[in-house]
Design a protein around this motif. Sequence first.
Motif, PDB file in Angstrom:
ATOM      1  N   TYR A   1      80.478 153.623 153.630  1.00 26.52           N
ATOM      2  CA  TYR A   1      81.929 154.477 153.371  1.00 26.52           C
ATOM      3  C   TYR A   1      82.935 154.165 154.456  1.00 26.52           C
TER       4      TYR A   1
ATOM      5  N   GLY B   1      84.599 162.302 157.058  1.00 27.33           N
ATOM      6  CA  GLY B   1      85.478 162.151 156.014  1.00 27.33           C
ATOM      7  C   GLY B   1      84.951 163.047 154.782  1.00 27.33           C
ATOM      8  N   ASP B   2      85.703 162.992 153.732  1.00 24.09           N
ATOM      9  CA  ASP B   2      85.509 163.766 152.627  1.00 24.09           C
ATOM     10  C   ASP B   2      85.614 162.845 151.332  1.00 24.09           C
ATOM     11  N   PHE B   3      84.916 162.565 150.460  1.00 19.31           N
ATOM     12  CA  PHE B   3      84.988 161.878 149.314  1.00 19.31           C
ATOM     13  C   PHE B   3      84.553 162.689 148.164  1.00 19.31           C
ATOM     14  N   VAL B   4      85.267 162.323 146.911  1.00 16.53           N
ATOM     15  CA  VAL B   4      84.818 163.139 145.766  1.00 16.53           C
ATOM     16  C   VAL B   4      84.522 161.791 144.964  1.00 16.53           C
ATOM     17  N   ILE B   5      83.057 161.847 144.351  1.00 14.75           N
ATOM     18  CA  ILE B   5      82.477 160.757 143.374  1.00 14.75           C
ATOM     19  C   ILE B   5      82.555 161.437 142.098  1.00 14.75           C
TER      20      ILE B   5
ATOM     21  N   VAL C   1      84.770 156.531 142.803  1.00 14.36           N
ATOM     22  CA  VAL C   1      85.893 157.324 143.929  1.00 14.36           C
ATOM     23  C   VAL C   1      86.906 157.982 143.532  1.00 14.36           C
ATOM     24  N   ARG C   2      87.021 159.438 143.434  1.00 19.63           N
ATOM     25  CA  ARG C   2      88.104 160.154 142.926  1.00 19.63           C
ATOM     26  C   ARG C   2      89.149 160.668 144.124  1.00 19.63           C
ATOM     27  N   PHE C   3      88.331 160.718 145.204  1.00 13.23           N
ATOM     28  CA  PHE C   3      89.410 161.239 146.226  1.00 13.23           C
ATOM     29  C   PHE C   3      88.602 160.672 147.589  1.00 13.23           C
ATOM     30  N   ALA C   4      89.487 160.187 148.609  1.00 10.73           N
ATOM     31  CA  ALA C   4      88.942 159.671 149.919  1.00 10.73           C
ATOM     32  C   ALA C   4      89.961 160.349 150.890  1.00 10.73           C
TER      33      ALA C   4
ATOM     34  N   VAL D   1      89.873 160.634 155.238  1.00 17.91           N
ATOM     35  CA  VAL D   1      89.292 160.371 156.751  1.00 17.91           C
ATOM     36  C   VAL D   1      90.277 160.865 157.481  1.00 17.91           C
TER      37      VAL D   1
ATOM     38  N   LEU E   1      91.600 169.088 147.214  1.00 19.36           N
ATOM     39  CA  LEU E   1      90.067 169.075 146.676  1.00 19.36           C
ATOM     40  C   LEU E   1      89.847 169.574 145.559  1.00 19.36           C
TER      41      LEU E   1
ATOM     42  N   PRO F   1      86.368 153.304 150.888  1.00 16.56           N
ATOM     43  CA  PRO F   1      86.561 152.963 149.618  1.00 16.56           C
ATOM     44  C   PRO F   1      87.839 153.714 149.057  1.00 16.56           C
TER      45      PRO F   1
ATOM     46  N   ASP G   1      87.431 152.866 143.164  1.00 15.21           N
ATOM     47  CA  ASP G   1      86.515 152.039 143.648  1.00 15.21           C
ATOM     48  C   ASP G   1      85.062 152.498 143.184  1.00 15.21           C
TER      49      ASP G   1
ATOM     50  N   THR H   1      80.616 164.870 142.497  1.00 23.44           N
ATOM     51  CA  THR H   1      79.799 165.084 143.763  1.00 23.44           C
ATOM     52  C   THR H   1      80.827 165.089 144.814  1.00 23.44           C
TER      53      THR H   1
ATOM     54  N   LEU I   1      81.167 164.663 148.842  1.00 22.31           N
ATOM     55  CA  LEU I   1      80.484 164.288 150.150  1.00 22.31           C
ATOM     56  C   LEU I   1      81.219 164.769 151.275  1.00 22.31           C
TER      57      LEU I   1
END
Lengths: 137, 51
Positions: free
Chosen positions: A63, A104-108, A114-117, A119, A132, B13, B17, B42, B44
């Motif tokens: 990531y 970091g925070d990510f929404v899959i 990936v819908r949100f990233a 860091v 979020l 990413p 992506d 989800t 993370l």
Amino acid sequence: MVQLHHALQAQVSPLAQVCVLSFAPLPQYQAWVDGALFAHAEPSLFADTHFLSDESLQVYHAYGLGRNAWWRVYGPRIVWHYAKRYVQRQQLPKVRQDVLQRGGDFVIGADGRVRFAYVGKDQADRPPMDRLLAVLD
Amino acid sequence: MCHPFMTRISAIPKVGDCAPDIDLPSLAGTRIRLPSATGQPTLLVFMRHLA
């Protein structure tokens, strides 16, 4: 961090599966969850949370989460946080892991994209909860 | 849907992506593989050091 998890669970878990990753070894991670986290939050709130251990940092690196610069890790917000704890005679945390490792925070999405990233710029920087929730709605 | 073997990336990413694969042990004693077919998004949360 504990307050963040509490807010996450209450607001996010009805909308999404929550996975909390640490690069701590499993026993150390388990001790943190049982101690620091559950001391401040009702354990039943986390019944559906997956606490995952990535000791090898394989997923962190996948990531793009490398190490931060020390002047960012110990930026003004962190120094201010520790200064307040020192003045309040609170014990400063003993850190056993790499303090420079980024989080970091990510929404899959359900489609695997990936819908949100996000860091953070320093150790205290996390995404605003409303951003979020907007992604998850 | 993303192909699982298209996800070997090392940059952060971007939105849109394919998400890198995850296959990790959990504190519950199971292994979690993501992206999963739960039909749910989800979140993370990658923690920094424990304190």
